[in-house]
Design a protein around this motif. Structure first.
Motif, PDB file in Angstrom:
ATOM      1  N   GLY A  25       0.796  -1.221   0.000  1.00  0.00           N
ATOM      2  CA  GLY A  25       0.000   0.000   0.000  1.00  0.00           C
ATOM      3  C   GLY A  25       0.829   1.270   0.000  1.00  0.00           C
ATOM      4  O   GLY A  25       0.444   2.267  -0.630  1.00  0.00           O
ATOM      5  N   SER A  26       1.974   1.268   0.686  1.00  0.00           N
ATOM      6  CA  SER A  26       2.753   2.506   0.775  1.00  0.00           C
ATOM      7  C   SER A  26       3.315   2.885  -0.595  1.00  0.00           C
ATOM      8  O   SER A  26       3.327   4.069  -0.955  1.00  0.00           O
ATOM      9  CB  SER A  26       3.882   2.370   1.801  1.00  0.00           C
ATOM     10  N   GLY A  27       3.752   1.881  -1.359  1.00  0.00           N
ATOM     11  CA  GLY A  27       4.301   2.155  -2.700  1.00  0.00           C
ATOM     12  C   GLY A  27       3.215   2.638  -3.650  1.00  0.00           C
ATOM     13  O   GLY A  27       3.423   3.545  -4.465  1.00  0.00           O
TER      14      GLY A  27
ATOM     15  N   TYR B  58      -4.916  11.535   5.200  1.00  0.00           N
ATOM     16  CA  TYR B  58      -5.440  10.194   4.917  1.00  0.00           C
ATOM     17  C   TYR B  58      -5.005   9.660   3.549  1.00  0.00           C
ATOM     18  O   TYR B  58      -4.703  10.420   2.631  1.00  0.00           O
ATOM     19  CB  TYR B  58      -6.971  10.224   4.936  1.00  0.00           C
ATOM     20  N   ASN B  59      -5.029   8.352   3.431  1.00  0.00           N
ATOM     21  CA  ASN B  59      -4.927   7.713   2.100  1.00  0.00           C
ATOM     22  C   ASN B  59      -6.065   8.253   1.235  1.00  0.00           C
ATOM     23  O   ASN B  59      -7.078   8.726   1.757  1.00  0.00           O
ATOM     24  CB  ASN B  59      -5.117   6.193   2.218  1.00  0.00           C
ATOM     25  N   PHE B  60      -5.906   8.132  -0.066  1.00  0.00           N
ATOM     26  CA  PHE B  60      -6.918   8.717  -0.961  1.00  0.00           C
ATOM     27  C   PHE B  60      -7.226   7.774  -2.116  1.00  0.00           C
ATOM     28  O   PHE B  60      -6.568   6.746  -2.295  1.00  0.00           O
ATOM     29  CB  PHE B  60      -6.419  10.063  -1.486  1.00  0.00           C
TER      30      PHE B  60
ATOM     31  N   LEU C 112       4.458   8.077   7.444  1.00  0.00           N
ATOM     32  CA  LEU C 112       4.348   6.786   8.137  1.00  0.00           C
ATOM     33  C   LEU C 112       3.145   6.056   7.559  1.00  0.00           C
ATOM     34  O   LEU C 112       2.063   6.651   7.436  1.00  0.00           O
ATOM     35  CB  LEU C 112       4.156   7.017   9.636  1.00  0.00           C
ATOM     36  N   HIS C 113       3.320   4.787   7.217  1.00  0.00           N
ATOM     37  CA  HIS C 113       2.236   4.069   6.540  1.00  0.00           C
ATOM     38  C   HIS C 113       1.561   3.004   7.378  1.00  0.00           C
ATOM     39  O   HIS C 113       0.422   2.651   7.120  1.00  0.00           O
ATOM     40  CB  HIS C 113       2.743   3.461   5.239  1.00  0.00           C
ATOM     41  N   GLY C 114       2.285   2.419   8.309  1.00  0.00           N
ATOM     42  CA  GLY C 114       1.591   1.389   9.095  1.00  0.00           C
ATOM     43  C   GLY C 114       2.567   0.414   9.694  1.00  0.00           C
ATOM     44  O   GLY C 114       3.068   0.613  10.809  1.00  0.00           O
TER      45      GLY C 114
ATOM     46  N   SER D  34      -3.765  -6.158  11.914  1.00  0.00           N
ATOM     47  CA  SER D  34      -3.312  -4.781  12.119  1.00  0.00           C
ATOM     48  C   SER D  34      -3.442  -4.076  10.779  1.00  0.00           C
ATOM     49  O   SER D  34      -3.172  -4.668   9.731  1.00  0.00           O
ATOM     50  CB  SER D  34      -1.847  -4.845  12.588  1.00  0.00           C
ATOM     51  N   GLU D  35      -3.895  -2.837  10.812  1.00  0.00           N
ATOM     52  CA  GLU D  35      -4.104  -2.121   9.539  1.00  0.00           C
ATOM     53  C   GLU D  35      -4.153  -0.633   9.866  1.00  0.00           C
ATOM     54  O   GLU D  35      -5.071  -0.190  10.566  1.00  0.00           O
ATOM     55  CB  GLU D  35      -5.414  -2.584   8.910  1.00  0.00           C
ATOM     56  N   SER D  36      -3.206   0.125   9.385  1.00  0.00           N
ATOM     57  CA  SER D  36      -3.167   1.536   9.775  1.00  0.00           C
ATOM     58  C   SER D  36      -4.280   2.336   9.115  1.00  0.00           C
ATOM     59  O   SER D  36      -4.747   3.332   9.642  1.00  0.00           O
ATOM     60  CB  SER D  36      -1.836   2.142   9.395  1.00  0.00           C
ATOM     61  N   PHE D  37      -4.715   1.905   7.946  1.00  0.00           N
ATOM     62  CA  PHE D  37      -5.777   2.607   7.226  1.00  0.00           C
ATOM     63  C   PHE D  37      -6.659   1.590   6.495  1.00  0.00           C
ATOM     64  O   PHE D  37      -7.849   1.487   6.756  1.00  0.00           O
ATOM     65  CB  PHE D  37      -5.171   3.610   6.232  1.00  0.00           C
ATOM     66  N   GLY D  38      -6.048   0.848   5.559  1.00  0.00           N
ATOM     67  CA  GLY D  38      -6.814  -0.121   4.769  1.00  0.00           C
ATOM     68  C   GLY D  38      -7.149   0.444   3.397  1.00  0.00           C
ATOM     69  O   GLY D  38      -8.321   0.544   3.020  1.00  0.00           O
ATOM     70  N   LEU D  39      -6.095   0.793   2.661  1.00  0.00           N
ATOM     71  CA  LEU D  39      -6.291   1.362   1.320  1.00  0.00           C
ATOM     72  C   LEU D  39      -7.103   0.415   0.433  1.00  0.00           C
ATOM     73  O   LEU D  39      -7.939   0.850  -0.364  1.00  0.00           O
ATOM     74  CB  LEU D  39      -4.913   1.654   0.686  1.00  0.00           C
ATOM     75  N   ALA D  40      -6.862  -0.885   0.602  1.00  0.00           N
ATOM     76  CA  ALA D  40      -7.575  -1.870  -0.227  1.00  0.00           C
ATOM     77  C   ALA D  40      -9.081  -1.767   0.015  1.00  0.00           C
ATOM     78  O   ALA D  40      -9.886  -1.901  -0.921  1.00  0.00           O
ATOM     79  CB  ALA D  40      -7.068  -3.270   0.087  1.00  0.00           C
TER      80      ALA D  40
ATOM     81  N   PHE E  99      -0.785 -10.972   1.062  1.00  0.00           N
ATOM     82  CA  PHE E  99      -0.730 -12.313   1.657  1.00  0.00           C
ATOM     83  C   PHE E  99       0.350 -12.450   2.736  1.00  0.00           C
ATOM     84  O   PHE E  99       1.033 -13.467   2.805  1.00  0.00           O
ATOM     85  CB  PHE E  99      -0.541 -13.380   0.560  1.00  0.00           C
ATOM     86  N   ARG E 100       0.502 -11.372   3.527  1.00  0.00           N
ATOM     87  CA  ARG E 100       1.383 -11.500   4.680  1.00  0.00           C
ATOM     88  C   ARG E 100       0.538 -11.983   5.855  1.00  0.00           C
ATOM     89  O   ARG E 100      -0.687 -11.797   5.861  1.00  0.00           O
ATOM     90  CB  ARG E 100       2.020 -10.147   5.004  1.00  0.00           C
ATOM     91  N   PRO E 101       1.181 -12.605   6.894  1.00  0.00           N
ATOM     92  CA  PRO E 101       0.394 -13.140   8.017  1.00  0.00           C
ATOM     93  C   PRO E 101      -0.546 -12.104   8.608  1.00  0.00           C
ATOM     94  O   PRO E 101      -1.671 -12.437   9.014  1.00  0.00           O
ATOM     95  CB  PRO E 101       1.471 -13.568   9.027  1.00  0.00           C
TER      96      PRO E 101
END
Ligand code: GMT
Length: 387
Positions: free
Chosen positions: A13-15, A174-176, A121-123, A282-288, A208-210
């Motif tokens: 997500g950060s990229g 925020y993410n956009f 900072l992304h998460g 854990s999810e700092s925002f959840g762009l997906a 697909f990370r834990p």
């Protein structure tokens, strides 16, 4: 402005956010220089005002068991700043980019030029990686020494302040989402191919990370599948994928779960989905989740981190405690209960996504850049810290 952007070029997500921000800024007339080790995934075409500088860390030298990427990146930053006369560096993901930018700023200052840097900072750079004792002192120092720091949600700002000794302000931007791209276009032919008998379509997108708990996605799907004809699309790839493939075989679901791997046009698949699943630990925002909502897909998610700032419980979907797969499955069924229910959730998801329109968020970054540049014009040296 001439801005250097440092990010991870992978599907994380950060990229994605860094690339979309850079492209958006370029469309508004800024000159953007991406500086990283591989072309960012969403930077596939020629864009006016956009440059890409690849970092070669000399990995083939036999002495280097671990290629010294940070050193090579710092040198590249110095080179690009000097040769393209950049005004500002914006680094995404604190580890190791904030520390590298600090080093580059020091080198540039020794050569007579102060170039401020902003850290976003992304998460996981804070929640999973940054608080690891192997990184913590360096990351704390580099965040404090940044000329500007942004976090992608209020929750991430709070986590950063509680996990590290931070003695400087953090701005939340925020993410956009880009509605030109993420919208519910008619893809009926896809829908017919995936769900030929009118089955409901559930979808999950991640690396697909834990931390994404993709196995929970499959357990949720199993409960739904037992009650109503349905299909699950799993998009992305990563360390947990083969374990998940094995689980779907053991549960007898292979016919109805499709592992599609990494996809560039995620929006085309979101456009045929009924419910998006994001049960992350854990999810700092959840762009997906935001991308799904922009395509009018309600979200069933955990209630951790910044997710509740995006997915409003009972409105745009539902949120639950981590691992509550039975409740999450029940909530999916509530949404799918009737056409009317689904339509209501879809409309509210879209309305909530509109609050994160790229057209609203990019000016916030521009204003913040101006503020940081102005501060460094007045005081062209390292920020003085009160700690
Ligand atoms: O977990 C990911 O998808 C990748 C990760 C990253 O840092 O590359 O994403 C983080 O940054 C995104 C963009 O700001 C956020 O929307 C995600 O919530 C965040 N992921 C986590 O906190 C686990």
């Amino acid at each position: 402005m001439k801005i250097g952007v440092v990010c991870y070029p992978t599907y994380g997500g950060s990229g994605v956010l860094a690339t979309e921000l850079g492209l958006g800024l370029a469309r508004r007339g800024h000159e953007i220089h991406f500086i990283t080790y591989r072309r960012p995934a969403r930077l596939g075409f020629f864009h006016e005002n956009v440059f890409y500088h690849e970092v070669d860390s000399g990995a083939d030298y036999p002495l280097f068991e671990f290629a010294p990427y940070e050193t090579a990146l710092a040198s590249k930053l110095v080179d690009v700043v000097e040769n393209y006369e950049l005004d500002l560096l914006h680094v995404h993901y604190a580890v190791p980019h904030a520390a590298v930018a600090y080093m580059a700023r020091k080198i540039l200052l020794s050569r007579g030029r102060y170039v401020p840097f902003i850290t976003t900072l992304h998460g996981t750079d804070i929640t999973l990686v940054g608080s690891n004792p192997a990184f913590a002192p360096t990351i704390t120092f580099a965040i404090n020494k940044s000329d500007g720091v942004t976090a992608v949600s209020e929750s991430l700002k709070k986590d950063t302040l509680s996990s590290f000794a931070i003695c400087r302000p953090i701005e939340v931007i925020y993410n956009f989402i880009d509605f030109e791209r993420f919208k519910r276009d008619n893809k009926e032919h896809f829908r017919r191919a995936i769900a030929p008998n009118g089955e409901h379509i559930l979808i999950h997108v991640s690396n697909f990370r834990p931390v994404k708990r993709v196995d929970d996605v499959i357990y949720i799907f199993k409960i739904i599948h037992d009650q109503t004809p349905s299909k699950l699309l799993l998009i992305g790839d990563g360390p947990e994928r083969s374990k998940c493939e094995d689980l779907s075989r053991r549960l007898g679901l292979t016919k109805d779960i499709r592992f599609l791997g990494k996809q560039d046009a995620v929006e085309e698949l979101l456009a045929v989905a009924d419910v998006f699943l994001l049960p992350s630990a854990s999810e700092s925002f959840g762009l997906a989740a935001l991308e799904a909502m922009a395509c009018e897909v309600p979200v069933i998610s955990s209630n951790v981190g910044g997710i509740p700032e995006v997915n409003i419980d009972g409105q745009t979907g539902f949120t639950s405690g981590v691992g509550m797969v039975d409740k999450m499955a029940e909530d999916v069924l509530k949404i799918l209960d009737s056409e009317e229910s689904l339509r209501g959730f879809r409309e509210r998801a879209l309305a909530q996504a509109a609050r994160f329109d790229i057209e609203e968020m990019i000016p916030k970054y521009e204003a913040y850049y101006e503020e940081v540049l102005e501060r460094s014009r007045v005081q062209p040296e390292e920020p003085v810290l009160d700690c």
